[in-house]
Design a protein around this motif. Structure first.
Motif, PDB file in Angstrom:
ATOM      1  N   TYR A 174      38.084  43.318  42.731  1.00 10.77           N
ATOM      2  CA  TYR A 174      39.495  42.396  42.631  1.00 10.77           C
ATOM      3  C   TYR A 174      39.137  40.855  42.887  1.00 10.77           C
ATOM      4  CZ  TYR A 174      38.424  42.940  47.788  1.00 10.77           C
ATOM      5  OH  TYR A 174      37.833  43.312  48.867  1.00 10.77           O
ATOM      6  N   ASN A 175      38.015  40.544  43.315  1.00 11.91           N
ATOM      7  CA  ASN A 175      37.450  38.928  43.295  1.00 11.91           C
ATOM      8  C   ASN A 175      37.061  38.643  42.111  1.00 11.91           C
ATOM      9  OD1 ASN A 175      38.652  38.607  46.042  1.00 11.91           O
ATOM     10  ND2 ASN A 175      36.749  39.216  46.850  1.00 11.91           N
ATOM     11  N   LEU A 176      36.233  39.490  41.503  1.00 10.13           N
ATOM     12  CA  LEU A 176      35.686  39.161  40.287  1.00 10.13           C
ATOM     13  C   LEU A 176      36.871  39.140  39.236  1.00 10.13           C
ATOM     14  CD1 LEU A 176      32.578  41.502  40.077  1.00 10.13           C
ATOM     15  CD2 LEU A 176      32.663  39.207  40.186  1.00 10.13           C
ATOM     16  N   ALA A 177      37.798  40.000  39.122  1.00  9.23           N
ATOM     17  CA  ALA A 177      39.128  39.843  38.223  1.00  9.23           C
ATOM     18  C   ALA A 177      39.818  38.642  38.628  1.00  9.23           C
ATOM     19  CB  ALA A 177      39.912  41.106  38.648  1.00  9.23           C
ATOM     20  N   SER A 178      39.892  38.437  39.900  1.00  2.88           N
ATOM     21  CA  SER A 178      40.769  36.964  40.199  1.00  2.88           C
ATOM     22  C   SER A 178      39.961  35.762  39.289  1.00  2.88           C
ATOM     23  CB  SER A 178      40.865  36.850  41.595  1.00  2.88           C
ATOM     24  OG  SER A 178      41.799  37.829  42.206  1.00  2.88           O
ATOM     25  N   ARG A 179      38.683  35.674  39.497  1.00  2.85           N
ATOM     26  CA  ARG A 179      38.047  34.655  39.116  1.00  2.85           C
ATOM     27  C   ARG A 179      37.995  34.510  37.701  1.00  2.85           C
ATOM     28  NH1 ARG A 179      34.026  35.638  42.938  1.00  2.85           N
ATOM     29  NH2 ARG A 179      32.365  36.576  41.270  1.00  2.85           N
ATOM     30  N   CYS A 180      38.241  35.693  37.002  1.00  2.00           N
ATOM     31  CA  CYS A 180      38.206  35.850  35.352  1.00  2.00           C
ATOM     32  C   CYS A 180      39.612  35.463  35.139  1.00  2.00           C
ATOM     33  CB  CYS A 180      38.152  37.115  35.109  1.00  2.00           C
ATOM     34  SG  CYS A 180      36.420  37.772  34.819  1.00  2.00           S
ATOM     35  N   LEU A 181      40.714  35.526  35.871  1.00  5.70           N
ATOM     36  CA  LEU A 181      42.197  35.162  35.545  1.00  5.70           C
ATOM     37  C   LEU A 181      42.274  33.621  35.901  1.00  5.70           C
ATOM     38  CD1 LEU A 181      44.152  38.307  36.733  1.00  5.70           C
ATOM     39  CD2 LEU A 181      43.667  37.769  34.262  1.00  5.70           C
ATOM     40  N   GLY A 182      41.303  32.838  36.371  1.00  7.33           N
ATOM     41  CA  GLY A 182      41.431  31.632  36.852  1.00  7.33           C
ATOM     42  C   GLY A 182      42.042  31.302  37.937  1.00  7.33           C
ATOM     43  N   ILE A 188      41.430  32.826  46.621  1.00 10.62           N
ATOM     44  CA  ILE A 188      40.742  33.978  46.638  1.00 10.62           C
ATOM     45  C   ILE A 188      40.159  34.080  48.064  1.00 10.62           C
ATOM     46  CG2 ILE A 188      38.556  35.086  46.003  1.00 10.62           C
ATOM     47  CD1 ILE A 188      38.665  33.780  43.126  1.00 10.62           C
ATOM     48  N   LEU A 189      39.751  32.866  48.444  1.00 10.68           N
ATOM     49  CA  LEU A 189      39.376  33.070  49.999  1.00 10.68           C
ATOM     50  C   LEU A 189      40.307  33.139  50.713  1.00 10.68           C
ATOM     51  CD1 LEU A 189      36.751  29.864  49.956  1.00 10.68           C
ATOM     52  CD2 LEU A 189      35.951  32.466  50.101  1.00 10.68           C
TER      53      LEU A 189
END
Length: 282
Positions: A174-182, A188-189
């Motif tokens: 879910y954090n990788l997906a959040s980073r991909c979505l900008g 995130i933190l």
């Protein structure tokens, strides 16, 4: 799950621990006694000397007896506990803020991991007694200097624990997906990772408070703590060392307060940490 339901779950799980509730009641009682000390204790009774009242055993007039200078020991113990708990709360808050911020940066930014690790290793390998002794000799013995010195050294454990958890959750799907979505890093933190840090932060806060009081007591006992004119539990223990064989109550009362603070904060912090851990909310 809403924030309200999460808080309600934490409180519900915490209240099920009867031993922790007893510890919380003891903490509240001690804080009230310390905070209200100026209301029911005249500070003159703390510093007023009376050679005619030296070494009076605990009695109806002097509940904790008197010391070698004839001062009311009940007044001294609660004023000293007030200073020690105030110091511990300030140090715990400072360690928490600095430790969480540095720990999040340390764990999330890969390029800074080696730098922070080396800083941690260098500082952590200095014995704390040597560090605090140098701080007292260079900057002087005062409440402010001791608080700053303890915070400057104590954030390491908090930062290390936070860093380890951030590393664990940083690359979850879910954090990788959040980073991909900008999604911004701070979000995130705050939203994805920080809920998993709460239990560790609370536990470290609860452990930091008795550890700070124990360290202050040790340093004051060695003559490296607070100024002699500042009442604290450590100074009372230091002053009692020459008389405790003949007058044991001079050592017993401050030692009991220090022990109660250490045990109760550990019990409450451990129980609240377990209650706040999202992994236990099933």
């Amino acid at each position: 799950m809403t924030n309200k339901s999460q808080l309600g779950m934490i409180i519900y799980r915490f209240r099920k621990n009867k031993l922790a509730m007893f510890g919380l009641a003891a903490i509240v009682f001690m804080i009230i006694m310390c905070a209200a000390a100026p209301l029911y204790i005249n500070y003159d009774a703390v510093i007023k000397q009376s050679m005619a009242n030296r070494f009076i055993a605990p009695c109806k007039e002097f509940w904790f007896g008197t010391d070698n200078l004839g001062r009311d020991y009940w007044c001294q113990v609660w004023y000293a506990a007030q200073v020690s708990i105030k110091l511990a709360l300030i140090v715990a808050a400072g360690e928490c803020v600095i430790g969480v911020i540095i720990g999040c940066i340390w764990g999330y930014v890969r390029s800074l991991d080696r730098i922070f690790t080396e800083i941690y290793n260098v500082i952590n390998n200095i014995p704390i007694i040597i560090y605090m002794t140098l701080a007292a000799l260079v900057f002087g013995q005062s409440f402010r200097n001791m608080a700053i010195a303890m915070i400057a050294f104590g954030w390491l454990v908090m930062a290390r624990n936070v860093r380890n958890l951030v590393l664990m959750y940083r690359d979850r799907e879910y954090n990788l997906a959040s980073r991909c979505l900008g999604t911004p890093v701070w979000r995130i933190l705050l939203k994805n990772i920080f809920p998993y840090l709460i239990s560790v932060v609370i536990l470290r806060l609860a452990l930091s408070i008795p550890q700070t009081i124990a360290l202050e007591s040790t340093l004051s006992y060695l003559g490296l703590g607070l100024d002699v004119n500042t009442p604290s539990l450590g100074i009372l223990l230091r002053n009692a060392r020459n008389y405790f064989l003949q007058y044991p109550y001079l050592l017993v009362f401050p030692a009991v307060i220090v022990s109660l603070i250490t045990i109760t904060f550990y019990l409450v912090g451990n129980a609240f940490s377990d209650a706040a851990d999202p992994r236990n909310h099933v």
